[in-house]
Design a protein around this motif. Structure first.
Motif, PDB file in Angstrom:
ATOM      1  N   LEU A   1      -4.331   1.173   0.799  1.00  0.00           N
ATOM      2  CA  LEU A   1      -4.498   0.313   1.974  1.00  0.00           C
ATOM      3  C   LEU A   1      -5.954  -0.118   2.116  1.00  0.00           C
ATOM      4  O   LEU A   1      -6.252  -1.300   2.310  1.00  0.00           O
ATOM      5  CB  LEU A   1      -4.048   1.049   3.237  1.00  0.00           C
ATOM      6  CG  LEU A   1      -4.407   0.376   4.568  1.00  0.00           C
ATOM      7  CD1 LEU A   1      -3.661  -0.941   4.731  1.00  0.00           C
ATOM      8  CD2 LEU A   1      -4.110   1.302   5.740  1.00  0.00           C
TER       9      LEU A   1
ATOM     10  N   TYR B   1      -2.982   5.724   1.618  1.00  0.00           N
ATOM     11  CA  TYR B   1      -4.068   5.281   2.492  1.00  0.00           C
ATOM     12  C   TYR B   1      -5.198   4.670   1.673  1.00  0.00           C
ATOM     13  O   TYR B   1      -5.801   3.669   2.067  1.00  0.00           O
ATOM     14  CB  TYR B   1      -4.585   6.463   3.312  1.00  0.00           C
ATOM     15  CG  TYR B   1      -5.509   6.050   4.427  1.00  0.00           C
ATOM     16  CD1 TYR B   1      -5.009   5.615   5.651  1.00  0.00           C
ATOM     17  CD2 TYR B   1      -6.895   6.081   4.258  1.00  0.00           C
ATOM     18  CE1 TYR B   1      -5.853   5.224   6.677  1.00  0.00           C
ATOM     19  CE2 TYR B   1      -7.749   5.696   5.282  1.00  0.00           C
ATOM     20  CZ  TYR B   1      -7.224   5.265   6.484  1.00  0.00           C
ATOM     21  OH  TYR B   1      -8.065   4.866   7.496  1.00  0.00           O
TER      22      TYR B   1
ATOM     23  N   CYS C   1      -0.615  -5.876   5.105  1.00  0.00           N
ATOM     24  CA  CYS C   1      -0.106  -4.943   4.101  1.00  0.00           C
ATOM     25  C   CYS C   1       1.254  -4.445   4.548  1.00  0.00           C
ATOM     26  O   CYS C   1       1.534  -4.359   5.741  1.00  0.00           O
ATOM     27  CB  CYS C   1      -1.042  -3.747   3.932  1.00  0.00           C
ATOM     28  SG  CYS C   1      -2.649  -4.143   3.220  1.00  0.00           S
ATOM     29  N   TYR C   2       2.114  -4.142   3.583  1.00  0.00           N
ATOM     30  CA  TYR C   2       3.359  -3.475   3.926  1.00  0.00           C
ATOM     31  C   TYR C   2       3.330  -2.070   3.355  1.00  0.00           C
ATOM     32  O   TYR C   2       2.741  -1.809   2.306  1.00  0.00           O
ATOM     33  CB  TYR C   2       4.581  -4.262   3.463  1.00  0.00           C
ATOM     34  CG  TYR C   2       4.746  -4.485   1.970  1.00  0.00           C
ATOM     35  CD1 TYR C   2       5.562  -3.648   1.211  1.00  0.00           C
ATOM     36  CD2 TYR C   2       4.124  -5.554   1.337  1.00  0.00           C
ATOM     37  CE1 TYR C   2       5.730  -3.866  -0.138  1.00  0.00           C
ATOM     38  CE2 TYR C   2       4.289  -5.784  -0.012  1.00  0.00           C
ATOM     39  CZ  TYR C   2       5.093  -4.935  -0.756  1.00  0.00           C
ATOM     40  OH  TYR C   2       5.252  -5.146  -2.109  1.00  0.00           O
ATOM     41  N   ILE C   3       3.932  -1.146   4.101  1.00  0.00           N
ATOM     42  CA  ILE C   3       3.796   0.268   3.787  1.00  0.00           C
ATOM     43  C   ILE C   3       5.126   0.974   4.048  1.00  0.00           C
ATOM     44  O   ILE C   3       5.889   0.572   4.925  1.00  0.00           O
ATOM     45  CB  ILE C   3       2.665   0.877   4.648  1.00  0.00           C
ATOM     46  CG1 ILE C   3       2.269   2.260   4.153  1.00  0.00           C
ATOM     47  CG2 ILE C   3       3.059   0.925   6.124  1.00  0.00           C
ATOM     48  CD1 ILE C   3       0.970   2.753   4.786  1.00  0.00           C
TER      49      ILE C   3
ATOM     50  N   ALA D   1      -6.060  -0.726   9.824  1.00  0.00           N
ATOM     51  CA  ALA D   1      -5.750  -2.127   9.550  1.00  0.00           C
ATOM     52  C   ALA D   1      -6.156  -3.016  10.723  1.00  0.00           C
ATOM     53  O   ALA D   1      -6.817  -4.045  10.545  1.00  0.00           O
ATOM     54  CB  ALA D   1      -4.260  -2.281   9.252  1.00  0.00           C
TER      55      ALA D   1
ATOM     56  N   ALA E   1      -3.221   4.566   9.526  1.00  0.00           N
ATOM     57  CA  ALA E   1      -3.294   3.315   8.765  1.00  0.00           C
ATOM     58  C   ALA E   1      -3.200   2.101   9.685  1.00  0.00           C
ATOM     59  O   ALA E   1      -3.883   1.087   9.467  1.00  0.00           O
ATOM     60  CB  ALA E   1      -2.182   3.279   7.718  1.00  0.00           C
TER      61      ALA E   1
ATOM     62  N   ARG F   1       4.022  -1.424  -4.776  1.00  0.00           N
ATOM     63  CA  ARG F   1       3.753  -0.197  -4.022  1.00  0.00           C
ATOM     64  C   ARG F   1       3.699   1.044  -4.890  1.00  0.00           C
ATOM     65  O   ARG F   1       3.239   2.087  -4.466  1.00  0.00           O
ATOM     66  CB  ARG F   1       4.792  -0.023  -2.915  1.00  0.00           C
ATOM     67  CG  ARG F   1       4.387  -0.748  -1.637  1.00  0.00           C
ATOM     68  CD  ARG F   1       5.332  -0.519  -0.499  1.00  0.00           C
ATOM     69  NE  ARG F   1       5.650   0.871  -0.327  1.00  0.00           N
ATOM     70  CZ  ARG F   1       6.888   1.334  -0.225  1.00  0.00           C
ATOM     71  NH1 ARG F   1       7.911   0.530  -0.293  1.00  0.00           N
ATOM     72  NH2 ARG F   1       7.102   2.611  -0.065  1.00  0.00           N
TER      73      ARG F   1
ATOM     74  N   CYS G   1       0.855  -1.190   0.000  1.00  0.00           N
ATOM     75  CA  CYS G   1       0.000   0.000   0.000  1.00  0.00           C
ATOM     76  C   CYS G   1       0.889   1.238   0.000  1.00  0.00           C
ATOM     77  O   CYS G   1       1.599   1.501   0.952  1.00  0.00           O
ATOM     78  CB  CYS G   1      -0.973  -0.007   1.162  1.00  0.00           C
ATOM     79  SG  CYS G   1      -0.272  -0.278   2.791  1.00  0.00           S
TER      80      CYS G   1
ATOM     81  N   VAL H   1      -7.357  -3.995   1.903  1.00  0.00           N
ATOM     82  CA  VAL H   1      -8.104  -4.607   3.003  1.00  0.00           C
ATOM     83  C   VAL H   1      -9.458  -5.107   2.513  1.00  0.00           C
ATOM     84  O   VAL H   1      -9.870  -6.239   2.801  1.00  0.00           O
ATOM     85  CB  VAL H   1      -8.279  -3.600   4.159  1.00  0.00           C
ATOM     86  CG1 VAL H   1      -9.251  -4.136   5.202  1.00  0.00           C
ATOM     87  CG2 VAL H   1      -6.923  -3.299   4.801  1.00  0.00           C
TER      88      VAL H   1
ATOM     89  N   LEU I   1      -0.079  -4.678   9.712  1.00  0.00           N
ATOM     90  CA  LEU I   1       0.622  -3.685   8.902  1.00  0.00           C
ATOM     91  C   LEU I   1       2.116  -3.759   9.194  1.00  0.00           C
ATOM     92  O   LEU I   1       2.532  -3.723  10.355  1.00  0.00           O
ATOM     93  CB  LEU I   1       0.094  -2.276   9.201  1.00  0.00           C
ATOM     94  CG  LEU I   1       0.415  -1.214   8.142  1.00  0.00           C
ATOM     95  CD1 LEU I   1      -0.291  -1.530   6.837  1.00  0.00           C
ATOM     96  CD2 LEU I   1       0.012   0.174   8.620  1.00  0.00           C
TER      97      LEU I   1
END
Length: 289
Positions: free
Chosen positions: A20, A17, A31-33, A59, A55, A237, A14, A24, A66
């Protein structure tokens, strides 16, 4: 969607936002951010501190984990800044950080001893011995090198008490598990510092000879699931919310279909492939699977 027993986690990227939320709603389990610093995608429109804290809350409200990318190579002065950078995310309950640099790994483990640390694919964990070493130093998960076969990945899962994450879909670096120096040499923008200019995607002498096909392992999901792999990583990403949602939703349905009935999974394969092809112009490969 909360992860079920014996079901591999679907891990989606993600870059914002909105992405993300899309991931979801599409059925991602985690998720990785990336934040404003130290991530391997410096130009991905990464979130600021307040947005990442928001976030994390969103999540967790939906039963999704996250993970924060802290996966560049560090300089001495930068490692000293890690504590203040990570502190608000640690206090907000970030579920793990993804790390490449061994010095950063050691520093984080010292400052935040109970924080989960995932070894990035760029750490080149490609054997049982490498996974054992990182487990001994406190890693909770290894993201396997993309050059590993399924049997080599299975060996780690069977011999080391550590979570195993495997890349299953998205763009691939033409170099060994992301250890590329071409952007550094050609444009003074290091991929290992999050600033890759993607020179491999350019045309050379009327040919895109360095441009890799995208990974698509949906044909191998039964073997991946049976191998006991804990997390299936989707790359993207710097892609759109539509791309992330479409791919995550497709892998979610494929996994659920297979666990319900292998015959249902086989029957729906044309639909899976149609969905995936609808959101990208790239050709696909199954890599070393």
């Amino acid at each position: 969607m909360i992860r079920r027993f014996n079901t591999p986690e679907i891990l989606a990227p993600c870059g914002s936002y909105d992405i993300l939320v899309a991931a979801v709603k599409a059925g991602a389990d985690a998720c990785y951010i990336g934040g404003s610093r130290f991530g391997a995608r410096a130009y991905a429109g990464n979130l600021d501190t307040d947005s990442i804290v928001k976030a994390i809350d969103y999540a967790h409200l939906h039963g999704v984990k996250l993970y924060l990318t802290v996966n560049t190579l560090f300089k001495n002065t930068e490692i000293k800044e890690l504590k203040n950078y990570l502190l608000p995310y640690y206090e907000a309950g970030i579920d793990a950080v993804i790390v490449q640099d061994l010095g950063a790994f050691s520093f984080i483990k010292h400052i935040f001893p109970d924080m989960n640390i995932h070894c990035s694919t760029q750490m080149n964990i490609n054997s049982v011995y490498g996974a054992e070493l990182m487990k001994k130093h406190g890693a909770t998960r290894v993201v396997t090198a993309r050059e590993m076969t399924l049997e080599e990945i299975r060996a780690i899962k069977e011999n080391v008490d550590i979570e195993v994450e495997t890349f299953v879909h998205g763009a691939m670096c033409y170099s060994y598990s992301g250890q590329c120096l071409l952007s550094s040499v050609a444009g003074e923008r290091s991929g290992n510092r999050g600033r890759c200019a993607q020179p491999c995607r350019k045309c050379y002498d009327d040919s895109y000879i360095l441009s890799m096909k995208d990974m698509c392992a949906i044909l191998h999901l039964p073997d991946i699931i049976e191998a006991g792999i804990d997390s299936l990583k989707i790359e993207g990403r710097m892609k759109t919310a539509l791309y992330v949602a479409t791919v995550a939703r497709t892998y979610r349905k494929a996994i659920d279909d297979y666990l319900e009935s292998p015959e249902k999974y086989e029957a729906n394969m044309p639909w899976y492939l149609e969905q995936i092809k609808s959101c990208t112009y790239r050709q696909f490969t199954t890599g070393f699977f």
